[in-house]
Design a protein around this motif. Structure first.
Motif, PDB file in Angstrom:
ATOM      1  N   THR A   1      -7.100   4.717   5.303  1.00  0.00           N
ATOM      2  CA  THR A   1      -7.448   3.999   4.062  1.00  0.00           C
ATOM      3  C   THR A   1      -6.678   2.691   3.915  1.00  0.00           C
ATOM      4  O   THR A   1      -7.094   1.806   3.148  1.00  0.00           O
ATOM      5  N   VAL A   2      -5.556   2.557   4.623  1.00  0.00           N
ATOM      6  CA  VAL A   2      -4.804   1.298   4.528  1.00  0.00           C
ATOM      7  C   VAL A   2      -5.602   0.133   5.086  1.00  0.00           C
ATOM      8  O   VAL A   2      -5.369  -1.027   4.717  1.00  0.00           O
TER       9      VAL A   2
ATOM     10  N   ASP B   1      -2.479   6.118   6.928  1.00  0.00           N
ATOM     11  CA  ASP B   1      -3.774   6.677   7.303  1.00  0.00           C
ATOM     12  C   ASP B   1      -4.828   5.592   7.258  1.00  0.00           C
ATOM     13  O   ASP B   1      -4.547   4.431   6.926  1.00  0.00           O
TER      14      ASP B   1
ATOM     15  N   CYS C   1      -7.047  -2.742   3.040  1.00  0.00           N
ATOM     16  CA  CYS C   1      -6.175  -3.836   2.598  1.00  0.00           C
ATOM     17  C   CYS C   1      -6.002  -4.908   3.653  1.00  0.00           C
ATOM     18  O   CYS C   1      -5.472  -5.989   3.351  1.00  0.00           O
TER      19      CYS C   1
ATOM     20  N   TRP D   1       0.845  -1.205   0.000  1.00  0.00           N
ATOM     21  CA  TRP D   1       0.000   0.000   0.000  1.00  0.00           C
ATOM     22  C   TRP D   1       0.879   1.253   0.000  1.00  0.00           C
ATOM     23  O   TRP D   1       0.626   2.206  -0.758  1.00  0.00           O
ATOM     24  N   LEU D   2       1.917   1.270   0.817  1.00  0.00           N
ATOM     25  CA  LEU D   2       2.841   2.413   0.850  1.00  0.00           C
ATOM     26  C   LEU D   2       3.591   2.550  -0.480  1.00  0.00           C
ATOM     27  O   LEU D   2       3.768   3.673  -0.987  1.00  0.00           O
TER      28      LEU D   2
ATOM     29  N   ALA E   1       9.209   1.471   2.849  1.00  0.00           N
ATOM     30  CA  ALA E   1       7.905   0.911   3.196  1.00  0.00           C
ATOM     31  C   ALA E   1       8.062  -0.347   4.050  1.00  0.00           C
ATOM     32  O   ALA E   1       7.297  -0.574   4.996  1.00  0.00           O
TER      33      ALA E   1
ATOM     34  N   ARG F   1       2.632   1.714  -3.430  1.00  0.00           N
ATOM     35  CA  ARG F   1       1.744   2.247  -4.475  1.00  0.00           C
ATOM     36  C   ARG F   1       1.538   3.746  -4.318  1.00  0.00           C
ATOM     37  O   ARG F   1       1.109   4.408  -5.265  1.00  0.00           O
ATOM     38  N   ARG F   2       1.863   4.273  -3.162  1.00  0.00           N
ATOM     39  CA  ARG F   2       1.759   5.718  -2.929  1.00  0.00           C
ATOM     40  C   ARG F   2       3.116   6.422  -3.057  1.00  0.00           C
ATOM     41  O   ARG F   2       3.290   7.539  -2.582  1.00  0.00           O
ATOM     42  N   GLY F   3       4.042   5.767  -3.638  1.00  0.00           N
ATOM     43  CA  GLY F   3       5.309   6.393  -3.969  1.00  0.00           C
ATOM     44  C   GLY F   3       6.408   6.237  -2.938  1.00  0.00           C
ATOM     45  O   GLY F   3       7.515   6.773  -3.131  1.00  0.00           O
TER      46      GLY F   3
ATOM     47  N   ARG G   1       2.504   8.866   7.256  1.00  0.00           N
ATOM     48  CA  ARG G   1       2.035   8.493   5.919  1.00  0.00           C
ATOM     49  C   ARG G   1       1.036   7.338   5.961  1.00  0.00           C
ATOM     50  O   ARG G   1       0.408   7.019   4.955  1.00  0.00           O
TER      51      ARG G   1
END
Length: 474
Positions: A423-424, A421, A427, A376-377, A387, A379-381, A419
């Protein structure tokens, strides 16, 4: 009944010593090759008619006698005697009892060397297909369980430690893929084994049997061996067959090992059917996976048979040497072992009862969802190395608090790294983790369904190969 005799006695002034015959006589198990020897004798009789050593009437009489012997052999009406040195001596004795001197004509143009090589090769080609069919029955049992558990979630392991959630069907089909390759190895072996040794005689070829290509076709081969010395002096086809069976034994043992774990009180993933388990003579509560244990133990025999054959071959000069008689003992050991193991494993797997709720509960134990956070991290760059470190800190935070990843609060996430939050959390379910792995070969149910369909198609093709065979069968 005529008195049994050895086929090589005429140049000797005295008979063989009992000690020699005791060592030289074939093990009783070798006489299982009689049906294949009779099939080859029938083909050889046709060749003797073609070259004029037998006339048409003699050929018909020989063929009728061979057919009668085959029927009597199957009915148990004719058996080897103690004086029969080997299967060839046995069958020639019986043939001469029925035909007199005419029966002795069949020995022209061939040797026990090419007969022995041919009998075992025919036997192995037949039994390779029997092994394949038995293994396909096990494959069907594995596939049937997989079809029932496409949506069943389970913990996947590396190093026998919880790693990531998987579909239990995917775990089962991992074993099925190995078994599919085992059958493909037998098919590939069979292509190389489809060359007939007949016509090689002792080693130099036959001055009488001039059409080995015709005999080869009659017995289901693709053609004769290219080199007569190689035909009688090589057994790499036996060693290769034994490698295929040894590898199958190892794959069976790995499935057996997993069933030990799955059926243990510590795992409780599956329950064995009473008909495929044993108990203890002293501990009334026990329910043991003896089939799996015996399978694991018998794998050692399969590996040992391969070692025996390779050791016997090492350093042998060409052409034939009696050391090569070890080929039959090793091959029979492998075939008999699998004939007992495969049906038992099939029944055990087919009747397993899977505890789906236990699997689902354990699917997230041991922080198996940690990779979902790292992905997840990423995919957020966030660089994956970073990560990975953040996720490790989150796992440590959860351990300190005595909670799982699925239990983290928004405050827990931010406390580890801003970083992270809320929304993770989408998953952090085993369903999401499994569904996300939807590339070819992955554990997502859609991909596993496709894998299962391809496996069934391959199994159909393999079954057709095993059934469609023009050589002699028993």
């Amino acid at each position: 009944m005529t008195e049994p005799k050895v086929l090589w006695a005429s140049r000797f002034r005295s008979g063989p010593a009992p000690e020699l015959m005791n060592l030289s006589r074939s093990d009783p198990s070798h006489f299982r090759l009689a049906a294949y020897d009779l099939a080859a004798s029938s083909s050889h009789a046709r060749e003797l008619v073609r070259v004029g050593l037998l006339d048409e009437d003699e050929g018909e009489r020989v063929q009728a006698a061979l057919a009668d012997i085959a029927a009597d052999l199957e009915a148990g009406a004719v058996i080897p005697s103690e004086g029969d040195e080997d299967v060839h001596t046995f069958l020639e004795r019986v043939l001469m009892e029925r035909l007199g001197p005419l029966g002795g004509k069949l020995r022209a143009g061939r040797s026990r060397n090419d007969q022995a090589a041919n009998d075992l090769k025919l036997y192995l080609r037949d039994k390779a297909r029997r092994i394949a069919l038995d293994l396909l029955s096990l494959q069907d049992a594995v596939a049937g369980q997989a079809e029932e558990h496409l949506q069943t979630l389970a913990p996947g392991f590396t190093h026998l430690q919880p790693a990531q959630p998987v579909s239990f069907a995917h775990q089962l089909l991992a074993h099925a893929q190995g078994f599919a390759r085992d059958i493909e190895r037998l098919r590939d072996w069979d292509r190389r084994a489809a060359r007939s040794p007949l016509g090689a005689a002792a080693l130099a070829g036959s001055a009488i049997a001039k059409n080995p290509d015709l005999s080869a076709r009659e017995l289901g081969y693709d053609g004769p061996c290219e080199n007569s010395i190689d035909a009688v002096g090589s057994r790499d086809h036996v060693a290769e067959f034994l490698f295929a069976t040894a590898m199958l034994g190892v794959n069976l043992s790995r499935l057996a090992e997993e069933i030990f774990l799955w059926s243990s009180r510590q795992f409780r993933w599956v329950e064995l059917d009473d008909a495929y388990a044993t108990g203890s003579s002293i501990m009334p509560q026990k329910k043991n996976a003896d089939i799996a244990e015996l399978t694991r133990g018998r794998a050692a025999r399969l590996i040992g048979a391969l070692s025996t054959m390779l050791t016997a071959l090492k350093g042998l000069p060409f052409a034939y040497n009696r050391d090569l008689a070890e080929d039959k003992r090793a091959a029979f050991e492998a075939i008999d072992t699998l004939a007992a193991v495969l049906p038992a494993m099939t029944g055990m797997v087919r009747t397993l009862r899977v505890n789906t709720e236990t699997l689902r509960r354990q699917a997230t134990e041991g922080f198996t969802l940690a990779t979902e956070v790292a992905d997840w991290l990423a995919r957020r760059g966030v660089p994956f190395s970073e990560a990975h470190e953040i996720t490790g800190l989150l796992v440590r935070h959860c351990e300190d608090r005595g909670i799982g990843l699925e239990d983290v609060t928004d405050a827990d996430l931010v406390a580890v790294d801003p970083r992270l939050d809320a929304t993770v959390k989408s998953c952090l379910t085993p369903e999401a983790a499994v569904t996300a792995r939807d590339a070819y070969g992955g554990t997502a149910p859609e991909r596993v369904t496709e894998q299962l369909a391809r496996l069934r198609s391959l199994s159909d093709d393999q079954r057709e190969w095993a059934i469609r065979y023009d050589g002699p069968r028993t």
